[in-house]
Design a protein around this motif. Structure first.
Motif, PDB file in Angstrom:
ATOM      1  N   VAL A  44      78.819  72.604 -79.190  1.00  0.00           N
ATOM      2  CA  VAL A  44      78.864  74.049 -79.375  1.00  0.00           C
ATOM      3  C   VAL A  44      80.298  74.551 -79.404  1.00  0.00           C
ATOM      4  O   VAL A  44      80.673  75.356 -80.251  1.00  0.00           O
ATOM      5  CB  VAL A  44      78.058  74.767 -78.262  1.00  0.00           C
ATOM      6  N   ALA A  45      81.117  74.051 -78.493  1.00  0.00           N
ATOM      7  CA  ALA A  45      82.514  74.494 -78.430  1.00  0.00           C
ATOM      8  C   ALA A  45      83.266  74.135 -79.704  1.00  0.00           C
ATOM      9  O   ALA A  45      84.024  74.956 -80.235  1.00  0.00           O
ATOM     10  CB  ALA A  45      83.209  73.884 -77.220  1.00  0.00           C
ATOM     11  N   LYS A  46      83.073  72.932 -80.227  1.00  0.00           N
ATOM     12  CA  LYS A  46      83.781  72.530 -81.446  1.00  0.00           C
ATOM     13  C   LYS A  46      83.303  73.326 -82.651  1.00  0.00           C
ATOM     14  O   LYS A  46      84.106  73.713 -83.496  1.00  0.00           O
ATOM     15  CB  LYS A  46      83.620  71.032 -81.688  1.00  0.00           C
ATOM     16  N   MET A  47      81.987  73.616 -82.737  1.00  0.00           N
ATOM     17  CA  MET A  47      81.494  74.424 -83.852  1.00  0.00           C
ATOM     18  C   MET A  47      82.059  75.831 -83.759  1.00  0.00           C
ATOM     19  O   MET A  47      82.423  76.429 -84.770  1.00  0.00           O
ATOM     20  CB  MET A  47      79.966  74.456 -83.857  1.00  0.00           C
ATOM     21  N   TRP A  48      82.154  76.378 -82.570  1.00  0.00           N
ATOM     22  CA  TRP A  48      82.686  77.722 -82.366  1.00  0.00           C
ATOM     23  C   TRP A  48      84.166  77.760 -82.766  1.00  0.00           C
ATOM     24  O   TRP A  48      84.594  78.663 -83.470  1.00  0.00           O
ATOM     25  CB  TRP A  48      82.517  78.140 -80.907  1.00  0.00           C
ATOM     26  N   LEU A  49      84.940  76.755 -82.332  1.00  0.00           N
ATOM     27  CA  LEU A  49      86.355  76.719 -82.689  1.00  0.00           C
ATOM     28  C   LEU A  49      86.560  76.606 -84.191  1.00  0.00           C
ATOM     29  O   LEU A  49      87.431  77.244 -84.765  1.00  0.00           O
ATOM     30  CB  LEU A  49      87.054  75.567 -81.970  1.00  0.00           C
ATOM     31  N   LYS A  50      85.730  75.792 -84.858  1.00  0.00           N
ATOM     32  CA  LYS A  50      85.836  75.644 -86.310  1.00  0.00           C
ATOM     33  C   LYS A  50      85.514  76.958 -87.024  1.00  0.00           C
ATOM     34  O   LYS A  50      86.071  77.257 -88.071  1.00  0.00           O
ATOM     35  CB  LYS A  50      84.894  74.550 -86.823  1.00  0.00           C
ATOM     36  N   SER A  51      84.618  77.768 -86.439  1.00  0.00           N
ATOM     37  CA  SER A  51      84.224  79.025 -87.089  1.00  0.00           C
ATOM     38  C   SER A  51      85.353  80.053 -87.031  1.00  0.00           C
ATOM     39  O   SER A  51      85.353  81.016 -87.783  1.00  0.00           O
ATOM     40  CB  SER A  51      82.970  79.591 -86.435  1.00  0.00           C
ATOM     41  N   LEU A  52      86.320  79.856 -86.145  1.00  0.00           N
ATOM     42  CA  LEU A  52      87.430  80.799 -86.023  1.00  0.00           C
ATOM     43  C   LEU A  52      88.502  80.568 -87.079  1.00  0.00           C
ATOM     44  O   LEU A  52      89.338  81.446 -87.308  1.00  0.00           O
ATOM     45  CB  LEU A  52      88.056  80.711 -84.624  1.00  0.00           C
ATOM     46  N   THR A  53      88.510  79.378 -87.682  1.00  0.00           N
ATOM     47  CA  THR A  53      89.559  79.066 -88.657  1.00  0.00           C
ATOM     48  C   THR A  53      89.142  79.394 -90.066  1.00  0.00           C
ATOM     49  O   THR A  53      88.063  79.659 -90.382  1.00  0.00           O
ATOM     50  CB  THR A  53      89.960  77.595 -88.583  1.00  0.00           C
TER      51      THR A  53
END
Length: 53
Positions: A44-53
């Motif tokens: 979840v954390a990695k998907m969330w971080l990717k969505s910010l870029t």
């Protein structure tokens, strides 16, 4: 009310929570969780971080 099981990545009914945690699918998914600290690409954390870029 629907709840999300983060282990199985699916919506479940709040009345079915205790039934769901005893299912083979949930137990198998839980046993496959990597606890090495490295995580997976689908966390979840990695998907969330990717969505910010």
């Amino acid at each position: 009310m629907g709840l999300r099981c983060n282990i199985c990545s699916k919506e479940i009914n709040e009345n079915d929570v205790t039934v769901h945690i005893d299912t083979k699918e949930h137990k198998d998914n839980k046993s496959n969780i990597n606890t090495s600290g490295k995580g997976s690409d689908k966390s979840v954390a990695k998907m969330w971080l990717k969505s910010l870029t």
